[in-house]
Design a protein around this motif. Structure first.
Motif, PDB file in Angstrom:
ATOM      1  N   ARG A  72      54.793  40.352  44.924  1.00 22.99           N
ATOM      2  CA  ARG A  72      53.439  40.895  44.985  1.00 22.99           C
ATOM      3  C   ARG A  72      52.955  40.883  46.419  1.00 22.99           C
ATOM      4  NH1 ARG A  72      50.447  40.084  39.738  1.00 22.99           N
ATOM      5  NH2 ARG A  72      51.982  39.362  38.231  1.00 22.99           N
ATOM      6  N   LEU A  74      50.425  40.498  49.351  1.00 22.81           N
ATOM      7  CA  LEU A  74      49.272  39.612  49.495  1.00 22.81           C
ATOM      8  C   LEU A  74      48.249  40.213  50.454  1.00 22.81           C
ATOM      9  CD1 LEU A  74      50.788  36.010  49.790  1.00 22.81           C
ATOM     10  CD2 LEU A  74      49.127  36.766  48.091  1.00 22.81           C
ATOM     11  N   GLU A  93      44.459  36.948  49.451  1.00 19.37           N
ATOM     12  CA  GLU A  93      44.304  36.204  48.205  1.00 19.37           C
ATOM     13  C   GLU A  93      44.772  37.041  47.028  1.00 19.37           C
ATOM     14  OE1 GLU A  93      40.489  34.604  45.651  1.00 19.37           O
ATOM     15  OE2 GLU A  93      40.522  34.230  47.811  1.00 19.37           O
ATOM     16  N   GLU A  94      45.475  36.391  46.105  1.00 19.67           N
ATOM     17  CA  GLU A  94      45.974  37.068  44.902  1.00 19.67           C
ATOM     18  C   GLU A  94      45.931  36.090  43.742  1.00 19.67           C
ATOM     19  OE1 GLU A  94      48.087  40.169  42.647  1.00 19.67           O
ATOM     20  OE2 GLU A  94      47.012  40.189  44.557  1.00 19.67           O
ATOM     21  N   THR A  95      45.333  36.516  42.626  1.00 19.69           N
ATOM     22  CA  THR A  95      45.300  35.699  41.423  1.00 19.69           C
ATOM     23  C   THR A  95      46.269  36.269  40.401  1.00 19.69           C
ATOM     24  OG1 THR A  95      42.997  35.031  41.758  1.00 19.69           O
ATOM     25  CG2 THR A  95      43.880  34.819  39.530  1.00 19.69           C
ATOM     26  N   ILE A  96      47.143  35.404  39.896  1.00 15.98           N
ATOM     27  CA  ILE A  96      48.115  35.800  38.881  1.00 15.98           C
ATOM     28  C   ILE A  96      47.781  35.060  37.599  1.00 15.98           C
ATOM     29  CG2 ILE A  96      50.550  35.898  38.236  1.00 15.98           C
ATOM     30  CD1 ILE A  96      51.248  35.896  41.172  1.00 15.98           C
ATOM     31  N   THR A 133      45.522  31.017  41.744  1.00 18.56           N
ATOM     32  CA  THR A 133      45.087  31.834  42.870  1.00 18.56           C
ATOM     33  C   THR A 133      45.847  31.405  44.120  1.00 18.56           C
ATOM     34  OG1 THR A 133      42.890  32.173  41.945  1.00 18.56           O
ATOM     35  CG2 THR A 133      43.139  32.529  44.314  1.00 18.56           C
ATOM     36  N   LYS A 135      46.391  31.790  48.191  1.00 13.63           N
ATOM     37  CA  LYS A 135      45.692  32.164  49.421  1.00 13.63           C
ATOM     38  C   LYS A 135      46.628  31.876  50.581  1.00 13.63           C
ATOM     39  CE  LYS A 135      41.093  31.067  47.600  1.00 13.63           C
ATOM     40  NZ  LYS A 135      39.852  30.275  47.799  1.00 13.63           N
ATOM     41  N   GLU A 151      54.464  39.045  51.418  1.00 15.45           N
ATOM     42  CA  GLU A 151      54.811  39.270  50.024  1.00 15.45           C
ATOM     43  C   GLU A 151      55.014  37.911  49.353  1.00 15.45           C
ATOM     44  OE1 GLU A 151      57.121  42.990  48.789  1.00 15.45           O
ATOM     45  OE2 GLU A 151      58.610  41.395  48.766  1.00 15.45           O
ATOM     46  N   SER A 233      49.835  45.753  48.824  1.00 10.29           N
ATOM     47  CA  SER A 233      50.510  46.348  47.663  1.00 10.29           C
ATOM     48  C   SER A 233      50.893  47.801  47.929  1.00 10.29           C
ATOM     49  CB  SER A 233      49.617  46.251  46.431  1.00 10.29           C
ATOM     50  OG  SER A 233      48.352  46.859  46.686  1.00 10.29           O
TER      51      SER A 233
END
Length: 255
Positions: A72, A74, A93-96, A133, A135, A151, A233
């Motif tokens: 993913r 970032l 930041e990315e929340t999975i 999350t 970061k 990534e 992305s």
């Protein structure tokens, strides 16, 4: 081969199933149901009033395995369409969250997550979180004519098994049904760790001109010196095939 695979200790789970007169060895033969049809009040297990009344959803797992999930992007990527190198912070930041091989609606989501959390603690002596999350940021030099981004390659936990819905009603009605499949969410154990990769890709001249034209129409894309920001992305989708990869986990996580 998964990074790690564990078998559950289902002793306490099986004890609850037997209280409802369900044979743990044959839960796979119970009728299938749509979990969204379970009353939200009946997810938590109640055994105090058995055999007259009781209900709940009981997770009985076959395995819990760990492996890397899909990469993913970032946060933001930066494109250097200038003639000199630029230094920029990339990442973000990315929340999975949790995914399943069956559908769970928002109506029953809370009960489902509580059930999974309790059953994972019981069967695997592990904690469970429905989302994580991330970061992660890194400041790097970006050569002229290159796009750079971070990534994330997260470690994911796969829970595989049956979920048994039981209910005894005071008037004699009985429910013994199940839904089955996998539950997947981020999670670590032991020495496993998520991986952060620096991706760098050359920008063909024709694409660089398109980027500059788009940036000239949007202040949100262009910084004061002319470097261009894009979602990581999008960069991965457009330039990932030709990007170099460098593991920078230790640099990023040392912050």
């Amino acid at each position: 081969m998964p990074l790690l695979e564990r078998s559950p200790n289902n002793a306490s789970v099986d004890a609850v199933l037997r209280q409802f007169e369900v044979n743990p060895a044959t839960v796979g033969s119970l009728p299938l149901i749509d979990p969204n049809h379970i009353d939200p009040s009946q997810w938590a297990v109640l055994t105090d009033l058995l055999p007259l009344m009781g209900w709940g959803v009981i997770g009985r797992y076959r395995t819990m395995s760990y492996d890397f999930g899909p990469p993913r992007g970032l946060g933001r990527a930066v494109a250097n369409t200038l003639s000199n190198p630029v230094s920029r912070e990339i990442g973000g930041e990315e929340t999975i969250g949790t995914e399943t091989t069956f559908s769970i609606s928002s109506t029953v989501e809370a009960g489902f997550f509580d059930m999974v959390k309790a059953s994972v603690t019981s069967s695997f002596s592990q904690t469970w979180s429905s989302s994580t999350t991330f970061k992660d940021y890194l400041t790097i030099p970006i050569p002229p004519g290159y796009m750079s981004w971070l990534e994330l390659r997260p470690v994911m936990r796969w829970l595989s098994g049956h979920f048994v819905h039981v209910r005894n009603h005071w008037n004699g009605g009985r429910v013994r049904t199940r839904f089955s499949g996998d539950v997947v969410a981020p999670g670590l154990e032991g020495t496993l760790q998520d991986v952060i990769v620096l991706r760098e890709a050359p920008i063909p001249q024709a694409q660089a001109e398109v980027l500059k034209a788009a940036a000239n129409r949007s202040d949100a894309l262009q910084e004061s010196d002319g470097a261009i920001m894009l979602p990581a992305s999008f960069a991965a989708l457009e330039w990932g095939e030709h990007a170099n990869s460098t593991d920078v986990t230790d640099k990023v996580r040392a912050r």
